[in-house]
Enzyme design. Structure first.
Site, PDB file in Angstrom:
ATOM      1  N   TYR A 147       0.817  -1.222   0.000  1.00 46.84           N
ATOM      2  CA  TYR A 147       0.000   0.000   0.000  1.00 46.84           C
ATOM      3  C   TYR A 147       0.847   1.267   0.000  1.00 46.84           C
ATOM      4  CZ  TYR A 147      -3.451  -3.481   1.659  1.00 46.84           C
ATOM      5  OH  TYR A 147      -4.238  -4.594   1.822  1.00 46.84           O
ATOM      6  N   LYS A 171     -12.513  -0.268   5.255  1.00 44.44           N
ATOM      7  CA  LYS A 171     -11.725   0.945   4.986  1.00 44.44           C
ATOM      8  C   LYS A 171     -12.688   2.128   4.868  1.00 44.44           C
ATOM      9  CE  LYS A 171     -10.801   2.703   1.151  1.00 44.44           C
ATOM     10  NZ  LYS A 171     -11.263   3.858   0.321  1.00 44.44           N
ATOM     11  N   ASN A 226     -19.074   2.807  11.136  1.00 41.89           N
ATOM     12  CA  ASN A 226     -18.550   1.445  11.245  1.00 41.89           C
ATOM     13  C   ASN A 226     -18.255   1.080  12.701  1.00 41.89           C
ATOM     14  OD1 ASN A 226     -18.754   1.573   8.503  1.00 41.89           O
ATOM     15  ND2 ASN A 226     -16.557   1.837   8.132  1.00 41.89           N
TER      16      ASN A 226
END
Ligand code: NAP
Length: 279
Positions: A52, A237, A247
């Protein structure tokens, strides 16, 4: 936020964490704010990877000054996963993350290097205090068994795998095998990586109905469905703070048996595929 033991260790980890793949691509500052909001709200399990790149740097900025609150996971790329390459990749990740240890370090997917060599690298990193545990990602049962044989009993902390409502392949063999061997499952792309069931779809309507009954949202219901098995963790994410907050609020949602049955029927598990699906 609910916490569970992660792998054979008893150290409890937040059941909902935060993914970081491409998190900074739209707005770097918003991404840092989202990660920090998530940590504030208990999503302290943070997933990143050598692959990443800049996301590791962004993660390092987000956790600066609060490293001890976070369960930090990164991954070595299979092409670098020789014994020496694993150690060197970890050191690069630590520098980007501006920390001196990872809580768990994973092999991103099975590759060309011998598992024995990668595991020797992981074990050296543990001895050096640079990682606290190691695990795997995108491993099917045969690879898990090979890693178990190579590394010894109770060394594998987790297997990070694709798992969302519309991709339940791990339930056939990987999830039961991992549960039997006290290996945690980390569900990646728990919202289908941008392909969450639309509100007007038949499955989307089922989620909405259950969500309304709990004063929750369809995404919170979806996360809790994945977490119904006690060895599962999820790492959505969110590059926006309001998404992170939504979330995190799933951290204590309690679905009933009839909710689970309705979701199971709306998003059937399907047949066992020949190969383990991955992104
Ligand atoms: P995901 O978490 O399934 O979905 C991310 C998408 O959902 C983004 O578009 C995000 O939007 C949106 N979203 C998140 N929370 C939301 C909310 N409350 N309301 C509305 N939209 C929301 O996808 P993912 O990034 O593919 O997977 C999660 C993490 O798993 C990755 O970041 C990475 O750390 C890990 N992963 C691992 C592997 C592996 O091979 N091991 C592979 C893929 C992913 P915003 O960004 O706009 O908030």
């Amino acid at each position: 936020m609910e916490h569970r033991p992660f792998g054979p260790a008893t150290h409890p980890v937040s059941v909902i964490g935060q993914g970081t793949w491409q998190i900074h691509q739209t707005d770097r500052r918003a991404a840092i704010a989202a990660l920090q909001r998530g940590i504030d709200l208990g999503m302290t399990h943070i997933d990143t990877a050598e692959l990443y790149g800049e996301s590791e740097t962004v993660t390092g900025e987000a956790i600066a000054g609060r490293r001890d609150q976070v369960f930090l996971v990164s991954k070595v790329m299979p092409s670098n996963a020789s014994r020496a390459g694993t150690i060197s990749a970890c050191e690069t990740s630590l520098a980007r993350l501006r920390t001196d240890y990872l809580d768990c370090y994973l092999l991103h997917w099975p590759g060309r290097h011998r598992l024995e060599d990668t595991i020797a690298g992981f074990e050296t990193l543990i001895q050096q205090g640079k990682i606290r545990a190691w695990g795997l990602s995108n491993f099917d049962v045969d690879g898990l068994q090979a890693a178990w044989n190579a590394g010894g009993a109770n060394r594998i902390a987790c297997n990070q795998v694709l798992y969302h409502l519309q991709e339940r392949a791990i339930e056939h063999a990987v999830l039961p095998w991992c549960a039997e061997h006290t290996i945690s499952i980390t569900a990646y792309s728990p919202f289908g990586s941008g392909n969450f069931p639309a509100p007007a779809s038949s499955g989307g309507k089922v989620l909405q109905k259950i969500a309304a009954a709990h004063g929750a949202t369809p995404r919170q219901v979806a996360l809790r469905f994945l977490l119904r098995h006690p060895s599962v963790f999820a790492i959505p994410k969110a590059s926006r703070a309001e998404h992170a907050a939504e979330n995190a609020a799933a951290g204590w949602l309690d679905l009933s048996a009839s909710d689970i049955t309705a979701i199971d029927a709306a998003f059937p598990r399907g047949k066992k595929p020949r190969a383990l699906p991955m992104l």
